[in-house]
Design a protein around this motif. Structure first.
Motif, mmCIF file in Angstrom:
data_model
loop_
_atom_site.group_PDB
_atom_site.id
_atom_site.type_symbol
_atom_site.label_atom_id
_atom_site.label_comp_id
_atom_site.label_asym_id
_atom_site.label_seq_id
_atom_site.Cartn_x
_atom_site.Cartn_y
_atom_site.Cartn_z
ATOM 1 N N ALA A 114 0.827 -1.204 0.000
ATOM 2 C CA ALA A 114 0.000 0.000 0.000
ATOM 3 C C ALA A 114 0.864 1.258 0.000
ATOM 4 N N SER A 115 0.541 2.180 -0.890
ATOM 5 C CA SER A 115 1.223 3.475 -0.880
ATOM 6 C C SER A 115 0.303 4.570 -0.339
ATOM 7 N N LYS A 116 -1.013 4.288 -0.289
ATOM 8 C CA LYS A 116 -1.982 5.219 0.298
ATOM 9 C C LYS A 116 -2.735 4.458 1.383
ATOM 10 N N LEU A 117 -2.706 5.018 2.583
ATOM 11 C CA LEU A 117 -3.421 4.426 3.710
ATOM 12 C C LEU A 117 -4.468 5.408 4.196
ATOM 13 N N ARG A 118 -5.571 4.853 4.684
ATOM 14 C CA ARG A 118 -6.670 5.697 5.157
ATOM 15 C C ARG A 118 -7.114 5.171 6.524
ATOM 16 N N VAL A 119 -7.392 6.086 7.431
ATOM 17 C CA VAL A 119 -7.876 5.724 8.761
ATOM 18 C C VAL A 119 -9.092 6.592 9.078
ATOM 19 N N THR A 120 -10.064 6.003 9.765
ATOM 20 C CA THR A 120 -11.272 6.717 10.168
ATOM 21 C C THR A 120 -11.289 6.779 11.691
ATOM 22 N N ILE A 121 -11.418 7.988 12.226
ATOM 23 C CA ILE A 121 -11.303 8.198 13.670
ATOM 24 C C ILE A 121 -12.490 9.007 14.171
ATOM 25 N N ALA A 122 -13.060 8.585 15.293
ATOM 26 C CA ALA A 122 -14.147 9.342 15.926
ATOM 27 C C ALA A 122 -13.628 10.739 16.283
ATOM 28 N N ALA A 123 -14.429 11.753 16.008
ATOM 29 C CA ALA A 123 -14.005 13.143 16.191
ATOM 30 C C ALA A 123 -13.613 13.457 17.629
ATOM 31 N N PHE A 124 -14.247 12.809 18.616
ATOM 32 C CA PHE A 124 -13.911 13.091 20.007
ATOM 33 C C PHE A 124 -12.538 12.558 20.397
ATOM 34 N N ASN A 125 -11.989 11.619 19.628
ATOM 35 C CA ASN A 125 -10.742 10.947 19.993
ATOM 36 C C ASN A 125 -9.533 11.785 19.559
ATOM 37 N N GLN A 126 -9.326 12.862 20.271
ATOM 38 C CA GLN A 126 -8.238 13.788 19.938
ATOM 39 C C GLN A 126 -6.860 13.150 20.073
ATOM 40 N N ARG A 127 -6.688 12.229 21.003
ATOM 41 C CA ARG A 127 -5.395 11.543 21.148
ATOM 42 C C ARG A 127 -5.051 10.795 19.864
ATOM 43 N N ALA A 128 -6.009 10.025 19.350
ATOM 44 C CA ALA A 128 -5.761 9.260 18.126
ATOM 45 C C ALA A 128 -5.553 10.195 16.937
ATOM 46 N N LEU A 129 -6.348 11.239 16.848
ATOM 47 C CA LEU A 129 -6.191 12.194 15.740
ATOM 48 C C LEU A 129 -4.786 12.793 15.737
ATOM 49 N N ARG A 130 -4.313 13.229 16.911
ATOM 50 C CA ARG A 130 -2.967 13.817 16.999
ATOM 51 C C ARG A 130 -1.899 12.800 16.598
ATOM 52 N N ALA A 131 -2.041 11.565 17.087
ATOM 53 C CA ALA A 131 -1.024 10.541 16.799
ATOM 54 C C ALA A 131 -0.961 10.230 15.305
ATOM 55 N N TRP A 132 -2.115 10.062 14.667
ATOM 56 C CA TRP A 132 -2.111 9.756 13.235
ATOM 57 C C TRP A 132 -1.622 10.953 12.417
ATOM 58 N N GLN A 133 -1.943 12.171 12.857
ATOM 59 C CA GLN A 133 -1.446 13.349 12.150
ATOM 60 C C GLN A 133 0.071 13.468 12.309
ATOM 61 N N LYS A 134 0.603 13.156 13.502
ATOM 62 C CA LYS A 134 2.060 13.146 13.694
ATOM 63 C C LYS A 134 2.731 12.141 12.780
ATOM 64 N N ALA A 135 2.006 11.060 12.459
ATOM 65 C CA ALA A 135 2.547 10.010 11.591
ATOM 66 C C ALA A 135 2.420 10.377 10.115
ATOM 67 N N GLY A 136 1.909 11.569 9.817
ATOM 68 C CA GLY A 136 1.871 12.033 8.428
ATOM 69 C C GLY A 136 0.506 11.981 7.759
ATOM 70 N N PHE A 137 -0.544 11.681 8.507
ATOM 71 C CA PHE A 137 -1.887 11.614 7.932
ATOM 72 C C PHE A 137 -2.564 12.972 8.023
ATOM 73 N N GLU A 138 -3.411 13.257 7.021
ATOM 74 C CA GLU A 138 -4.144 14.519 6.979
ATOM 75 C C GLU A 138 -5.633 14.252 6.881
ATOM 76 N N ILE A 139 -6.424 15.084 7.558
ATOM 77 C CA ILE A 139 -7.884 14.967 7.480
ATOM 78 C C ILE A 139 -8.315 15.355 6.071
ATOM 79 N N VAL A 140 -9.110 14.472 5.441
ATOM 80 C CA VAL A 140 -9.607 14.750 4.090
ATOM 81 C C VAL A 140 -11.131 14.831 4.042
ATOM 82 N N LYS A 141 -11.812 14.226 5.030
ATOM 83 C CA LYS A 141 -13.276 14.253 5.038
ATOM 84 C C LYS A 141 -13.785 14.168 6.469
ATOM 85 N N GLU A 142 -15.019 14.599 6.627
ATOM 86 C CA GLU A 142 -15.717 14.490 7.904
ATOM 87 C C GLU A 142 -17.130 13.999 7.589
ATOM 88 N N PHE A 143 -17.679 13.154 8.452
ATOM 89 C CA PHE A 143 -19.049 12.695 8.249
ATOM 90 C C PHE A 143 -19.675 12.320 9.591
#
Length: 160
Positions: A114-143
């Motif tokens: 895989a060269s493109k990875l996608r993760v879906t995270i509950a909006a309240f889970n700020q710890r997970a959001l920060r960790a995945w963003q530190k790892a190079g992931f960017e928010i692309v959608k919200e639902f």
């Protein structure tokens, strides 16, 4: 930290299903009335669930790849490998998330090419959001998931 990944087995799956998180993370607790169904899901080889072990051979989390990592209601039309991950409750909030995520990324790239990875995270889970963003992931959608009105973010990571 040296981590290894194994296809999840029944003993490990049953152990994982006993994990309990404090609010607001109790959102991730397994429903005791649906344990057998959850066990079947974790053990189905088509669902690509892997246990994550530390150097002392203790299970510290698990991950999955593909459709099992998607949340109903999200737009997954853009091609990418979906990743889901959960850490043992006593391993959360200790600043190790990004390091574990990096190991999951390496594992996904090696085993799924895989060269493109996608993760879906509950909006309240700020710890997970920060960790995945530190790892190079960017928010692309919200639902919003219709079943429970929970907000989610979809993040993408691109790797060469």
């Amino acid at each position: 930290m040296r981590l290894t990944f194994d296809i999840i087995d029944e003993q490990t799956a049953r152990y994982i299903l006993t994990w309990r998180y404090e609010p607001p993370y109790d959102f991730y607790n397994s429903d005791s009335e649906k344990l057998e169904s959850a066990l079947t899901t974790l053990l189905n080889p088509e669902n690509c669930y892997y246990s994550i072990w530390d150097e002392s051979r203790a299970v510290i989390g698990y991950c999955c790849f593909g459709n099992e990592a998607q949340v109903p209601g999200g737009d997954y039309s853009q091609g990418a490998l979906d990743v889901g991950m959960e850490l043992r409750p006593d391993r959360t909030g200790k600043g190790q998330g990004t390091q574990i995520i990096q190991a999951v990324i390496v594992f996904a790239r090696q085993n799924f090419q895989a060269s493109k990875l996608r993760v879906t995270i509950a909006a309240f889970n700020q710890r997970a959001l920060r960790a995945w963003q530190k790892a190079g992931f960017e928010i692309v959608k919200e639902f919003v998931k219709a079943a429970d009105s929970q907000r989610f973010f979809i993040l993408m990571g691109y790797f060469v």
